[in-house]
Design an enzyme around this catalytic site. Structure first.
Site, PDB file in Angstrom:
ATOM      1  N   ASP A   1       1.100  -1.332  -0.059  1.00  0.00           N
ATOM      2  CA  ASP A   1       0.051   0.082   0.194  1.00  0.00           C
ATOM      3  C   ASP A   1       0.893   1.303  -0.226  1.00  0.00           C
ATOM      4  O   ASP A   1       2.227   1.049   0.025  1.00  0.00           O
ATOM      5  CB  ASP A   1      -0.984  -0.008   1.322  1.00  0.00           C
ATOM      6  CG  ASP A   1      -2.167   0.870   0.853  1.00  0.00           C
ATOM      7  OD1 ASP A   1      -2.194   1.527   0.188  1.00  0.00           O
ATOM      8  OD2 ASP A   1      -3.272   0.819   1.528  1.00  0.00           O
TER       9      ASP A   1
HETATM   10  C1  BGC Z   1      -5.263   3.227   0.003  1.00  0.00           C
HETATM   11  C2  BGC Z   1      -5.104   2.042  -0.727  1.00  0.00           C
HETATM   12  C3  BGC Z   1      -5.125   2.653  -2.308  1.00  0.00           C
HETATM   13  C4  BGC Z   1      -3.688   3.378  -2.236  1.00  0.00           C
HETATM   14  C5  BGC Z   1      -3.370   3.935  -3.616  1.00  0.00           C
HETATM   15  C6  BGC Z   1      -3.776   3.889   0.090  1.00  0.00           C
HETATM   16  O1  BGC Z   1      -3.867   5.201   0.751  1.00  0.00           O
HETATM   17  O2  BGC Z   1      -4.961   2.487   1.621  1.00  0.00           O
HETATM   18  O3  BGC Z   1      -6.602   1.245  -0.677  1.00  0.00           O
HETATM   19  O4  BGC Z   1      -5.347   1.833  -3.359  1.00  0.00           O
HETATM   20  O5  BGC Z   1      -3.877   4.339  -1.310  1.00  0.00           O
HETATM   21  O6  BGC Z   1      -4.237   5.041  -3.988  1.00  0.00           O
END
Ligand code: BGC
Length: 766
Positions: free
Chosen positions: A290
C-alpha cells in the site's frame, strides 16, 4: 527459437519485436511467456530489475504526504515499473512513449488507479453495492468500470477491497462488502470476473488488485491503520476467505495492508506473504505494498529504510508503492548479502509477467485509444445502469403506515445539509467522478417531479455544528455550504418552510468524506445539529421521510422510534439524485438488504450476526439476566440486523421443507420454502439461508450465511425457493486448521433477514 537468437533479435528490434517472434513458435502460452521474460531478464542489470519493482504516483489523487518526483528522468533510466493516479490516453501515451522509446530496454509501464466503484460513471460505494445482493449486477459494475478505465488509458485497478469489517467506527467499512464471509467471498469473485473477464490482454479488461492483505478491517477500536491481533480460528474461518476467493477467481495482483498482524506488520510479514499466500494458496501473481507502507515500517519500529525494505522484499513483497525504499536501498542490500538477487529476480519476473498478460509487450499503447476515451466513458447506457444499481442498493429501514412511496403532487419540502450537494453523491474513493456536474438531490427531485409538484428547499442545519470538524469532513471538494447564523434561526427557517408543505424530505446523515480512508468516528449518530433539526421538523406534525446518507452503519435508535419512514441511500454514485426519486415515488420498489449490522449504540460495537454463543448466552426473548452475557443498559439486539431491509410490498414465508433429515458426505439435502408476495406491488426479496453447527470440536457461530437467492414476485405470486446443502457447505477450519465437516446436528434457517427466520434441523452422518 534459441535464447541466443532471441537475444540478438531483441538487440536489433527491442522487446516488442521479440514478442512478435515468440508468437510464431508453437510452445504453450506459458512457455512462450517464460521464454520471453527469461530472455528479457537476461539483458537486465540489477538496477533495471529493481526499477521494475518501483511504483510511482502521477499525483492526481494521493493518500499520503509523499508524492513522486522527477518521474520522467526515472522512466528514462529504467527506474519505473508502474505508475498510478495518472489518467487519459494522451498523458499515458506520453509516459509510455518515454518508457518504450527512451529507456534502454524499452519495457512498458503498467498504469493503475483506484477504480473502486466505477470510473467516471460512478456506482454506489461498495458497502451499498453489496446491499443489492445481486451478483450479476455487481459483476457488471466492475465490467463497466473496466471498459471506462481502459478507455482512459488504465490497465490495472486497486480493487476489489474485500476486507471484512464488523466495526462501523472504521471509515473504510464503506469500501468493503460488510461483515459476512460468505457474501464477501461471492462479491470478491464477481468483481474480479467483471474487471478481468477471461482474457486480460483484451483492450477493455484490466487487472484486479485484491486489497488490503490482510485483516485491515479488524483494526483495533476502528481507528484507521491501527493494530490487528487475531486468532487463527477467526482469520481462517471469517476474515481470510474473501481474499482467497478473489485470488481463486484469477486476480492478478494483491496489495498489502498497513496494519500490524499479531506483532508483524503485513508489509513485512513473511508468514502472510510467503507461507500463506504463496505456499498454502499457490498465488502466482504479484504483491504490491500500500501507499508508502514499506517506509511506514520504520514507524512501526522495525528499523531504518534499508532494513525495512529488505525485510519487506524478503517477506514476499514484489512492488513498492511510492516510497522508493526498494529503489534506493536494495542494491546495497544485495551487495551486503542482506537480500538475495534471486528474490529480486522473482519479483521482477512476476511484474513482467503481469505486463505480458496484459498484452503490453505486444502493444504498449493497447489501452491508449483516444477515440474510445471519447465514446466509451459516461455512455448513456452506463448511466442508466448506474441509476438502476443505485436504486437497488438503497435499504428501506422503516416505513410506518405506508408513508412511502410518495405522491407526485402538492408541495414537498426538501431540507437538510445533504439536500443540495452534488459533490457528495459519488461517495468516498471516487477520484474519477465529475464532482462539479453531479446532480444534487434537489436538482434530481426538481427534474423528476417537473410541474407535477412544488419543491421547496432549505439547508436547515450545518452538517456538523463544529466548523473545524465539518471542514475535516468535507475535504477533496466535497463541499457543503455553512450557514453561520445562530442555529435556532437556521432551523426556524426550515421549520417555517416545512409548515407550508404537504410532506417533508429530510436529507441528513454523513458527508461522503465522513467515511473512507482516515475517516474513523467514535460517535455513530447523525451529527448533533442535524438531529436537532430533525426533532424540530417532526414537531410540525407533517409526514416526514428521512433520506439517510451514510458510508457506515449508524446508531439510529432515536430516529427509529420517532421518524415514520427512513430510506438509507448510502452514497449512490453519479446517478444518486435520479435514483432517489425513482424509489421515493415508487417507480422502483426498494430491495436492498443490509450487509453490516446497525447497532443500537456505539458501545455494542463490534456487533455482528455470526457471533459465537458463549457459555452464558442470554435466553431468547430476554434482554437482561444477571450472570448472563449482556449489558445493564441496552439489550444485545441490533437495531437492524444483517440481511434486513423492507419493501413497499410484503412477503410471507411458508413452512421449511427438507427432503431428508440426515445425509452423508457425497449426498445433498434440499431445503425449500414457499415465499409469497402478499402486498400490492411487484417486489424483489433476498431469501437467505443460514446454518448452525450444533456440536463440534470447536465453537461455531450461532448463524452462518451459506446461500441466498434474490427473487422477484408479482402481487399475489408465490415461488418455491430451493437450496441444496452438501458436506462442503458445512466445512470449517478446525483447531488444526484442517478444513473439515464434522458429523452431527445442524440447524438450518431461512428468512428475509438474519433475525426473522424459519428453522429446521438435519444431521450429517459419517
Ligand atoms: C489506500 C489504498 C489505495 C492506495 C493508492 C492507500 O492510501 O490504502 O486503498 O489503493 O492508497 O491510492
Amino acid at each position: 527459437m534459441k535464447p541466443l537468437s532471441i537475444f540478438l533479435l531483441s538487440l536489433l528490434f527491442g522487446a516488442s519485436s521479440v514478442w512478435a517472434q515468440q508468437k510464431r513458435t508453437n510452445s504453450s502460452p506459458d512457455q512462450k511467456m517464460n521464454a520471453f521474460i527469461s530472455s528479457l531478464m537476461s539483458k537486465m542489470t540489477l538496477d533495471e530489475k529493481i526499477g521494475q519493482l518501483n511504483l510511482l504516483t502521477g499525483g492526481e489523487a494521493t493518500t499520503g504526504s509523499v508524492v513522486s518526483t522527477d518521474v520522467e528522468r526515472k522512466i528514462k533510466s529504467g527506474q519505473v515499473g508502474g505508475m498510478f493516479s495518472f489518467t487519459t490516453p494522451q498523458k499515458i501515451r506520453k509516459a509510455q512513449e518515454i518508457a518504450v522509446k527512451q529507456s534502454r530496454l524499452k519495457i512498458p509501464i503498467i498504469f493503475g488507479q483506484d477504480v473502486i466503484h466505477g470510473y467516471k460513471t460512478t456506482f454506489p460505494i461498495p458497502l451499498a453495492l453489496s446491499s443489492t445482493w445481486n451478483m450479476a449486477m455487481i459483476e457488471k459494475t466492475a465490467r463497466v468500470a473496466a471498459i471506462e478505465a481502459s478507455a482512459d488509458g488504465l490497465n490495472w485497478t486497486f480493487s476489489p477491497m474485500v476486507d471484512i469489517s464488523r466495526d462501523p467506527r472504521w471509515g473504510r467499512i464503506s469500501e468493503g462488502s460488510g461483515e459476512d464471509t460468505y457474501l464477501g467471498s461471492q462479491i470478491a469473485r464477481a468483481m474480479v470476473k467483471g474487471y478481468q473477464g477471461d482474457d486480460l490482454s483484451r483492450y477493455n479488461t484490466i487487472m484486479a488488485c485484491v486489497k488490503h492483505f490482510a485483516l485491515y478491517g479488524a483494526a483495533e477500536a476502528g481507528r484507521d491503520y491501527n493494530t490487528t491481533d487475531m486468532s487463527l480460528d477467526r482469520m481462517y474461518n471469517e476474515y481470510l476467505p474473501p481474499y482467497k476467493a478473489a485470488l481463486d477467481a484469477g486476480a492478478g495482483s494483491i496489495m498489502t495492508s498497513f496494519n500490524d498482524i499479531n506483532g508483524v506488520p503485513a508489509t513485512a510479514n513473511k508468514w502472510l506473504m510467503t507461507d500463506l499466500l504463496r505456499k498454502e494458496w499457490g498465488f502466482k501473481g504479484f504483491v504490491v505494498t500500500d501507499y508508502t507502507a514499506v517506509n511506514e515500517l520504520i514507524d512501526h519500529g522495525l528499523g531504518d529504510l534499508q532494513k525495512v525494505s529488505a525485510l519487506s522484499l524478503n517477506a514476499g513483497v514484489d512492488m513498492d508503492m511510492v516510497g522508493e525504499g526498494f529503489l534506493t536501498t536494495l542494491k546495497k542490500s544485495v551487495a551486503q548479502g542482506k537480500v538475495k538477487q534471486q528474490r529480486i529476480d522473482e519479483a521482477c519476473r512476476l511484474i513482467l509477467e503481469a505486463k505480458y498478460k496484459l498484452g503490453l509487450f505486444e502493444d504498449p499503447f493497447r489501452y491508449c485509444n483516444e477515440e474510445r476515451a471519447k465514446t466509451e466513458i459516461l455512455k448513456p447506457e452506463h448511466l442508466q445502469f448506474a441509476r438502476e444499481v443505485a436504486a437497488e442498493s438503497f435499504v428501506l429501514l422503516k416505513n410506518e403506515n405506508h408513508t412511502l412511496p410518495l405522491k407526485k403532487t402538492g408541495t414537498i419540502a426538501l431540507i437538510g445539509p445533504l439536500a443540495n450537494t452534488g459533490s457528495n453523491m459519488p461517495g468516498t474513493w471516487s477520484v474519477n467522478s465529475d464532482l462539479v456536474n453531479t446532480r444534487s438531490l434537489l436538482e434530481g427531485l426538481q427534474a423528476y417531479v417537473g410541474q407535477d409538484a412544488k419543491i421547496l428547499h432549505s439547508l436547515g442545519a450545518n452538517l456538523i455544528s463544529d466548523a473545524a470538524y465539518q471542514e475535516r469532513a468535507t475535504m477533496f471538494g466535497r463541499n457543503i455550504p455553512r450557514d453561520n447564523r445562530p442555529e435556532a434561526e437556521v432551523i426556524g427557517e426550515a421549520v417555517a418552510l416545512a409548515k407550508t408543505a404537504d410532506v417533508v424530505i429530510a436529507a441528513l446523515g454523513e458527508s461522503s468524506e465522513m467515511s473512507g480512508e482516515a475517516s474513523s468516528r467514535t460517535d455513530l449518530e447523525i451529527p448533533d445539529v442535524q438531529k436537532r433539526l430533525l426533532q424540530a421538523l417532526l414537531k410540525t406534525g407533517k409526514p416526514l421521510v428521512l433520506v439517510l446518507f451514510t458510508g457506515r452503519p449508524l446508531a439510529l435508535k432515536w430516529e427509529d422510534e420517532h421518524v415514520p419512514a427512513i430510506l438509507n441511500v448510502w452514497f449512490g454514485g453519479t446517478e444518486t439524485a435520479n435514483a432517489i426519486p425513482d424509489v421515493l415515488f415508487g417507480a422502483i420498489n426498494p430491495s436492498g438488504k443490509l450487509t453490516a449490522t446497525f447497532p443500537q449504540n456505539v458501545g455494542q460495537v463490534p456487533l455482528y450476526y455470526a457471533h459465537k454463543n458463549t457459555g452464558r448466552p442470554l435466553a431468547e426473548g430476554k434482554w437482561f439476566t444477571k450472570f448472563r452475557s449482556n449489558y445493564l443498559d441496552v439489550s444485545n439486539d441490533p437495531l437492524y440486523p444483517f440481511g434486513y431491509g423492507l419493501s413497499y410490498t410484503s412477503f410471507t414465508y411458508g413452512h421449511l421443507k427438507l427432503d431428508k433429515t440426515s445425509f452423508k458426505p457425497g449426498e445433498t439435502i434440499t431445503i425449500s420454502i414457499e415465499v409469497k408476495n402478499t402486498g400490492t406491488m411487484t417486489g424483489k426479496e433476498v431469501v437467505q439461508l443460514y446454518i448452525r453447527d450444533l456440536e463440534g470440536s470447536a465453537t461455531r457461530p450461532v448463524k452462518e450465511l451459506k446461500n441466498f437467492q434474490k427473487i422477484s414476485l408479482k402481487p399475489g405470486e408465490a415461488k418455491t425457493v430451493s437450496f441444496k446443502i452438501t458436506e462442503d457447505d458445512l466445512k470449517f477450519y478446525n483447531s488444526a486448521l484442517k478444513f473439515v465437516a464434522e458429523p452431527g446436528d445442524f440447524n438450518v434457517f431461512v428468512g428475509g433477514n438474519s433475525r426473522d427466520v424459519t428453522t429446521g434441523k438435519f444431521t450429517l452422518i459419517k
